[in-house]
Design an enzyme around this catalytic site. Sequence first.
Site, mmCIF file in Angstrom:
data_model
loop_
_atom_site.group_PDB
_atom_site.id
_atom_site.type_symbol
_atom_site.label_atom_id
_atom_site.label_comp_id
_atom_site.label_asym_id
_atom_site.label_seq_id
_atom_site.Cartn_x
_atom_site.Cartn_y
_atom_site.Cartn_z
ATOM 1 N N ASP A 89 34.912 31.449 36.516
ATOM 2 C CA ASP A 89 34.855 30.865 37.863
ATOM 3 C C ASP A 89 35.046 31.993 38.874
ATOM 4 O O ASP A 89 36.149 32.529 39.010
ATOM 5 C CB ASP A 89 35.954 29.818 38.054
ATOM 6 C CG ASP A 89 35.693 28.526 37.286
ATOM 7 O OD1 ASP A 89 34.895 28.555 36.328
ATOM 8 O OD2 ASP A 89 36.303 27.494 37.634
ATOM 9 N N LYS A 151 30.972 25.397 42.831
ATOM 10 C CA LYS A 151 32.325 24.830 42.827
ATOM 11 C C LYS A 151 32.897 24.840 44.239
ATOM 12 O O LYS A 151 32.680 25.786 44.996
ATOM 13 C CB LYS A 151 33.195 25.655 41.866
ATOM 14 C CG LYS A 151 34.672 25.293 41.833
ATOM 15 C CD LYS A 151 35.412 26.167 40.817
ATOM 16 C CE LYS A 151 36.927 26.019 40.945
ATOM 17 N NZ LYS A 151 37.649 26.899 39.999
ATOM 18 N N LYS A 180 31.256 21.477 40.394
ATOM 19 C CA LYS A 180 32.663 21.345 40.024
ATOM 20 C C LYS A 180 33.489 21.114 41.280
ATOM 21 O O LYS A 180 33.372 21.849 42.261
ATOM 22 C CB LYS A 180 33.157 22.601 39.286
ATOM 23 C CG LYS A 180 34.660 22.557 38.957
ATOM 24 C CD LYS A 180 35.099 23.757 38.129
ATOM 25 C CE LYS A 180 36.622 23.801 37.986
ATOM 26 N NZ LYS A 180 37.080 24.930 37.144
#
EC number: 4.1.2.4
Length: 220
Positions: A89, A151, A180
């Site tokens: 991430d 995300k 996400k």
Amino acid sequence: MNSAKLIDHTLLKPESTRTQIDQIIDEAKAYHFKSVCVNPTHVKYAAERLADSEVLVCTVIGFPLGASTTATKAFETEDAIQNGADEIDMVINIGALKDGRFDDVQQDIEAVVKAAKGHTVKVIIETVLLDHDEIVKASELTKAAGADFVKTSTGFAGGGATAEDVKLMKDTVGADIEVKASGGVRNLEDFNKMVEAGATRIGASAGVQIMQGLEADSDY
């Protein structure tokens, strides 16, 4: 839908101890979460503890500011993969996005995708710092760079995911990549809102509370 498999069980506080890492690993194994998301310094330990488990190891790159150089992010990614990370991430260069230096933003993401060597890459755009058009552009750049997810948030910038932002991101990227939601997803109600808005992964430190809410929900 297996709700547990949507959850990245997350502990990214700077003061996280080995005891706390053990706790989230044990919880992730018990509830069959998709992953544990930990800072890079904990990746090797988490990977060793989860070697006999389906639970993946997720870590963060250029976190939480996104202001590291591209070369640094790429090296961090290679190091994390070598230590056993399954998913990455990363945080975008937010200032570059706001400057309109879109090539720089995309190249930053592409460098991490390349360094990840086929491992899942999720790109944190920090929605709380962006306006509508910037969220759209950041999502488009994430898709163009070949990442797997866009995300919402780090959880460190004073705000987290909203259903409105998740829907905007999903509408922008379509079926090509996933979304996400993270930051402020604390209970079953929050979880359901994000999933309904289009999120297929949830980053939360409250994974256990979410699952307990599901167990208590008579409709489950």
